[in-house]
Design an enzyme around this catalytic site. Sequence first.
Site, PDB file in Angstrom:
ATOM      1  N   LYS A  91       0.928  -1.272  -0.077  1.00 25.85           N
ATOM      2  CA  LYS A  91       0.045   0.044  -0.150  1.00 25.85           C
ATOM      3  C   LYS A  91       0.781   1.150  -0.063  1.00 25.85           C
ATOM      4  O   LYS A  91       1.224   1.729   1.193  1.00 25.85           O
ATOM      5  CB  LYS A  91      -1.161  -0.144   1.381  1.00 25.85           C
ATOM      6  CG  LYS A  91      -2.043   0.946   1.084  1.00 25.85           C
ATOM      7  CD  LYS A  91      -3.192   0.495   2.136  1.00 25.85           C
ATOM      8  CE  LYS A  91      -4.204   1.760   2.340  1.00 25.85           C
ATOM      9  NZ  LYS A  91      -4.924   1.847   1.085  1.00 25.85           N
TER      10      LYS A  91
HETATM   11  C1  LIG Z   1      -6.312   0.119  -3.969  1.00 26.10           C
HETATM   12  C2  LIG Z   1      -6.945  -0.447  -2.782  1.00 26.10           C
HETATM   13  N1  LIG Z   1      -7.653  -1.596  -2.872  1.00 26.10           N
HETATM   14  C3  LIG Z   1      -8.581  -2.155  -1.832  1.00 26.10           C
HETATM   15  C4  LIG Z   1      -8.411  -1.290  -0.851  1.00 26.10           C
HETATM   16  C5  LIG Z   1      -9.364  -2.172   0.435  1.00 26.10           C
HETATM   17  O1  LIG Z   1      -8.226  -2.643   1.548  1.00 26.10           O
HETATM   18  P1  LIG Z   1      -8.817  -2.823   2.838  1.00 26.10           P
HETATM   19  O2  LIG Z   1      -9.104  -1.344   3.453  1.00 26.10           O
HETATM   20  O3  LIG Z   1      -7.462  -3.359   3.594  1.00 26.10           O
HETATM   21  O4  LIG Z   1      -9.980  -3.454   2.786  1.00 26.10           O
HETATM   22  C6  LIG Z   1      -7.928  -0.210  -0.570  1.00 26.10           C
HETATM   23  C7  LIG Z   1      -7.998   0.574   0.680  1.00 26.10           C
HETATM   24  N2  LIG Z   1      -8.284   1.786   0.577  1.00 26.10           N
HETATM   25  C8  LIG Z   1      -8.082   2.768   1.640  1.00 26.10           C
HETATM   26  C9  LIG Z   1      -7.454   4.120   1.412  1.00 26.10           C
HETATM   27  C10 LIG Z   1      -8.861   5.186   0.838  1.00 26.10           C
HETATM   28  C11 LIG Z   1      -8.185   6.363   0.771  1.00 26.10           C
HETATM   29  O5  LIG Z   1      -9.216   7.418   0.499  1.00 26.10           O
HETATM   30  O6  LIG Z   1      -7.065   6.798   1.169  1.00 26.10           O
HETATM   31  C12 LIG Z   1      -9.077   2.598   2.890  1.00 26.10           C
HETATM   32  O7  LIG Z   1     -10.224   2.165   2.257  1.00 26.10           O
HETATM   33  O8  LIG Z   1      -8.760   3.196   3.720  1.00 26.10           O
HETATM   34  C13 LIG Z   1      -7.142   0.358  -1.494  1.00 26.10           C
HETATM   35  O9  LIG Z   1      -6.777   1.373  -1.377  1.00 26.10           O
END
Ligand SMILES: Cc1[nH+]cc(COP(=O)(O)O)c(CN[C@@H](CCC(=O)O)C(=O)O)c1O
Length: 305
Positions: free
Chosen positions: A158
């Site tokens: 991330k």
């Molecule tokens: C590209 C991506 N894919 C999938 C997810 C889902 O991952 P999880 O949160 O572990 O279920 C997130 C989280 N996106 C984060 C960032 C959002 C933002 O605006 O910054 C979040 O959901 O916190 C992503 O950034």
Amino acid sequence: MADRDGFIWYDGKLVDWRDATTHVLTHTLHYGMGVFEGVRAYETPKGPAIFRLQDHTDRLFRSAKILGMDLPFSKDDINQAHLDVVKANKLQSCYFRPMAFYGSGKLGVAPKKDDVRIIVAAWPWGAYLGEEGLEKGIRVKTSSFTRHHVNITMCKAKANGNYMNSILANNEATADGYDEALLLDVDGFVAEGSGENIFIVRKGKLYTPDLTSALEGITRDTVVQIAQEQGLEIIEKRITRDEVYSADEAFFTGTAAEVTPIRELDRRAIGEGSRGPITAAIQQKYFNIVKGLDAEHEHWLTYVK
Ligand SMILES: Cc1[nH+]cc(COP(=O)(O)O)c(CN[C@@H](CCC(=O)O)C(=O)O)c1O
């Protein structure tokens, strides 16, 4: 975001929110190499509780390892920082942003390896894609931008810089009046949203893309476990955009997005064009769990005492 009362955990200390700054010659500001998480705490009958804190901290360290960043604090330090910052800001529910970045020790492509700074901030943040979106579903557009190739950026990290791709996709979708973008991978198969994983439902079965170029979502993992407990079959496979068009239901998952139904993709209604029954059941279960109303899943909650 900069001008508000409160405290931010910054390199091991709680500092005044307005003083949590960095120099304009900060390496990550110029070159984008940093790692971050999105974590939520929810109000529960036993006080605020952080959802799957250890899993998020583990992923933060995994992301750093993938990028070759050495974090100057331990996982326990970062877990404690979350507890400290939610208490210092007297928050009952919040969104956390832990982030590690290279400081202003030097510029040039190569960072100063021992110049890693870490923050943990927390603030109240409601429904990421809107309360109405949670209930009625959102409108999504397939992006003209392709999700990262797995050997161009590191998709399991991330990483701050990965999100320029997400911003381009989200900006394009919202400029055209949609709520979010859906990105395809380099082979044209569905990867994920700009900040979410995706599920579709067809004839009572759940499908989700394999994780090749998608982030290994913690909410995705939670939903898989919820669905299994509900006796639903989940199939992880390559999904095409027209399989989403033809689905009975679809939804995004993410810490920020939670479980957000998708009612339309590229002006094609998904199912009835509203939140489907399986999506609704999973969404309700998810909110019961994160709000401490589901005794079987207490192990995912870290209570702020
Ligand atoms: C590209 C991506 N894919 C999938 C997810 C889902 O991952 P999880 O949160 O572990 O279920 C997130 C989280 N996106 C984060 C960032 C959002 C933002 O605006 O910054 C979040 O959901 O916190 C992503 O950034």
